[in-house]
Design a protein around this motif. Sequence first.
Motif, mmCIF file in Angstrom:
data_model
loop_
_atom_site.group_PDB
_atom_site.id
_atom_site.type_symbol
_atom_site.label_atom_id
_atom_site.label_comp_id
_atom_site.label_asym_id
_atom_site.label_seq_id
_atom_site.Cartn_x
_atom_site.Cartn_y
_atom_site.Cartn_z
ATOM 1 N N PRO A 86 0.811 -1.222 0.000
ATOM 2 C CA PRO A 86 0.000 0.000 0.000
ATOM 3 C C PRO A 86 0.846 1.274 0.000
ATOM 4 N N LEU A 87 1.993 1.211 0.653
ATOM 5 C CA LEU A 87 2.882 2.370 0.669
ATOM 6 C C LEU A 87 3.391 2.690 -0.737
ATOM 7 N N LEU A 88 3.806 1.670 -1.479
ATOM 8 C CA LEU A 88 4.332 1.886 -2.825
ATOM 9 C C LEU A 88 3.268 2.380 -3.789
ATOM 10 N N ALA A 89 2.015 2.218 -3.439
ATOM 11 C CA ALA A 89 0.917 2.685 -4.297
ATOM 12 C C ALA A 89 0.503 4.121 -3.996
ATOM 13 N N ASP A 90 1.172 4.780 -3.067
ATOM 14 C CA ASP A 90 0.744 6.106 -2.613
ATOM 15 C C ASP A 90 1.936 7.053 -2.599
ATOM 16 N N ALA A 91 2.113 7.796 -3.691
ATOM 17 C CA ALA A 91 3.270 8.688 -3.821
ATOM 18 C C ALA A 91 3.272 9.767 -2.752
ATOM 19 N N ASP A 92 2.115 10.326 -2.436
ATOM 20 C CA ASP A 92 2.057 11.379 -1.422
ATOM 21 C C ASP A 92 2.513 10.852 -0.063
ATOM 22 N N ARG A 93 2.106 9.647 0.240
ATOM 23 C CA ARG A 93 2.493 9.048 1.526
ATOM 24 C C ARG A 93 3.996 8.788 1.574
ATOM 25 N N MET A 94 4.559 8.275 0.486
ATOM 26 C CA MET A 94 6.001 8.057 0.440
ATOM 27 C C MET A 94 6.761 9.368 0.594
ATOM 28 N N GLN A 95 6.293 10.409 -0.072
ATOM 29 C CA GLN A 95 6.972 11.693 0.037
ATOM 30 C C GLN A 95 6.878 12.252 1.450
ATOM 31 N N ALA A 96 5.742 12.087 2.112
ATOM 32 C CA ALA A 96 5.601 12.571 3.479
ATOM 33 C C ALA A 96 6.571 11.842 4.411
ATOM 34 N N ILE A 97 6.681 10.532 4.246
ATOM 35 C CA ILE A 97 7.609 9.750 5.064
ATOM 36 C C ILE A 97 9.048 10.185 4.801
ATOM 37 N N GLY A 98 9.390 10.347 3.530
ATOM 38 C CA GLY A 98 10.747 10.742 3.183
ATOM 39 C C GLY A 98 11.083 12.147 3.642
ATOM 40 N N ARG A 99 10.150 13.072 3.498
ATOM 41 C CA ARG A 99 10.421 14.458 3.910
ATOM 42 C C ARG A 99 10.565 14.581 5.423
ATOM 43 N N ALA A 100 9.808 13.795 6.173
ATOM 44 C CA ALA A 100 9.956 13.830 7.629
ATOM 45 C C ALA A 100 11.363 13.405 8.029
ATOM 46 N N ALA A 101 11.870 12.349 7.393
ATOM 47 C CA ALA A 101 13.231 11.899 7.689
ATOM 48 C C ALA A 101 14.253 12.929 7.225
ATOM 49 N N LEU A 102 14.027 13.504 6.060
ATOM 50 C CA LEU A 102 14.955 14.509 5.546
ATOM 51 C C LEU A 102 15.010 15.727 6.467
ATOM 52 N N ASP A 103 13.868 16.131 7.013
ATOM 53 C CA ASP A 103 13.848 17.254 7.960
ATOM 54 C C ASP A 103 14.696 16.954 9.192
ATOM 55 N N VAL A 104 14.628 15.708 9.665
ATOM 56 C CA VAL A 104 15.443 15.316 10.814
ATOM 57 C C VAL A 104 16.921 15.413 10.471
ATOM 58 N N LEU A 105 17.290 14.905 9.311
ATOM 59 C CA LEU A 105 18.692 14.941 8.883
ATOM 60 C C LEU A 105 19.204 16.370 8.766
ATOM 61 N N MET A 106 18.442 17.215 8.104
ATOM 62 C CA MET A 106 18.929 18.567 7.841
ATOM 63 C C MET A 106 18.879 19.457 9.080
ATOM 64 N N ALA A 107 18.186 19.022 10.133
ATOM 65 C CA ALA A 107 18.167 19.778 11.388
ATOM 66 C C ALA A 107 19.396 19.502 12.253
ATOM 67 N N VAL A 108 20.206 18.517 11.869
ATOM 68 C CA VAL A 108 21.413 18.218 12.643
ATOM 69 C C VAL A 108 22.437 19.320 12.404
ATOM 70 N N PRO A 109 22.970 19.942 13.451
ATOM 71 C CA PRO A 109 23.998 20.972 13.250
ATOM 72 C C PRO A 109 25.187 20.419 12.470
ATOM 73 N N GLY A 110 25.584 21.132 11.440
ATOM 74 C CA GLY A 110 26.693 20.691 10.604
ATOM 75 C C GLY A 110 26.280 20.032 9.316
ATOM 76 N N ALA A 111 24.992 19.725 9.140
ATOM 77 C CA ALA A 111 24.524 19.160 7.867
ATOM 78 C C ALA A 111 24.633 20.216 6.780
ATOM 79 N N ASP A 112 25.255 19.876 5.663
ATOM 80 C CA ASP A 112 25.458 20.818 4.566
ATOM 81 C C ASP A 112 24.341 20.646 3.539
ATOM 82 N N PRO A 113 23.401 21.588 3.440
ATOM 83 C CA PRO A 113 22.293 21.433 2.491
ATOM 84 C C PRO A 113 22.725 21.495 1.040
ATOM 85 N N GLY A 114 23.919 22.008 0.785
ATOM 86 C CA GLY A 114 24.413 22.073 -0.589
ATOM 87 C C GLY A 114 25.106 20.815 -1.051
ATOM 88 N N ARG A 115 25.301 19.864 -0.143
ATOM 89 C CA ARG A 115 25.942 18.584 -0.486
ATOM 90 C C ARG A 115 25.087 17.456 0.086
#
Length: 260
Positions: A86-115
């Motif tokens: 069901p997850l693979l059938a729902d692009a919006d849901r996959m993007q929401a899951i991925g963006r939540a993780a990406l937000d966590v990663l980019m909130a770490v001090p020292g994460a370079d958004p340009g790389r």
Amino acid sequence: MCSVISTREVNYDVDGLTMVAHLAQPGGEGPWPAVLLGHDGIGLDGYQRARADDLAEHGYLTLAMDYHGGQVFFGNPEAMLARVMPLLADADRMQAIGRAALDVLMAVPGADPGRLAALGYGAGGRIVLELASAGVPFKAVAVVHPGLPEARPEDWADVAGVFLLCTGSEDPLCSPDQILEFARALQGAGIDWRVNVYGGAKHAFWARPTNADGSPSNETSHAEATVPGVGYHPAHTPRAWRSVLDLFHESIGTMSLSPG
């Protein structure tokens, strides 16, 4: 390679679950190139935590996302498919899951958004591909036997970055023909791409079988139940990993890399 890394669990809520991700951070001050890692359909297991740790040792701040709420479905393919399909059938849901993780990663001090780069296995590969097609500015995307979206060049017209697509010649779930069809869509969109097909390898060829007590097995097939077409390939596992490291070194650099 970095001699000292630090690791920790990171909890965050998305998709109605509390996710339990694995953050691996290089030593030193940063800024660090950042990698978002999406696990295979069975869950965030020891192998993919170790991939995050190895990336940190090479100088990459890495978050191995979770999209099963801390569950691992190894040995229970029916439960895994009930969650993943069901997850693979729902692009919006996959993007929401991925963006939540990406937000966590980019909130770490020292994460370079340009790389910023992404690595995905199986369904995790599909999640990072959905993020890339939605405009996340990855400099590089590496996917290993990914779940592939429909191959349409127009979906990738505004995407930059370099793509590495890997699969085994004997993978029935992500065949070389499917990988090449998707690569042709990238080609039509003008994207820099490369494909690695590993001869004789099956699906999830990196997943080493274990004995009943959890110790490594010398077999190539799994004792526990899996989906059809899965098999370990000890020669191609390190080859695929070197290809991922080469891609990231070329595209986002490293803080520290061992000679040669």
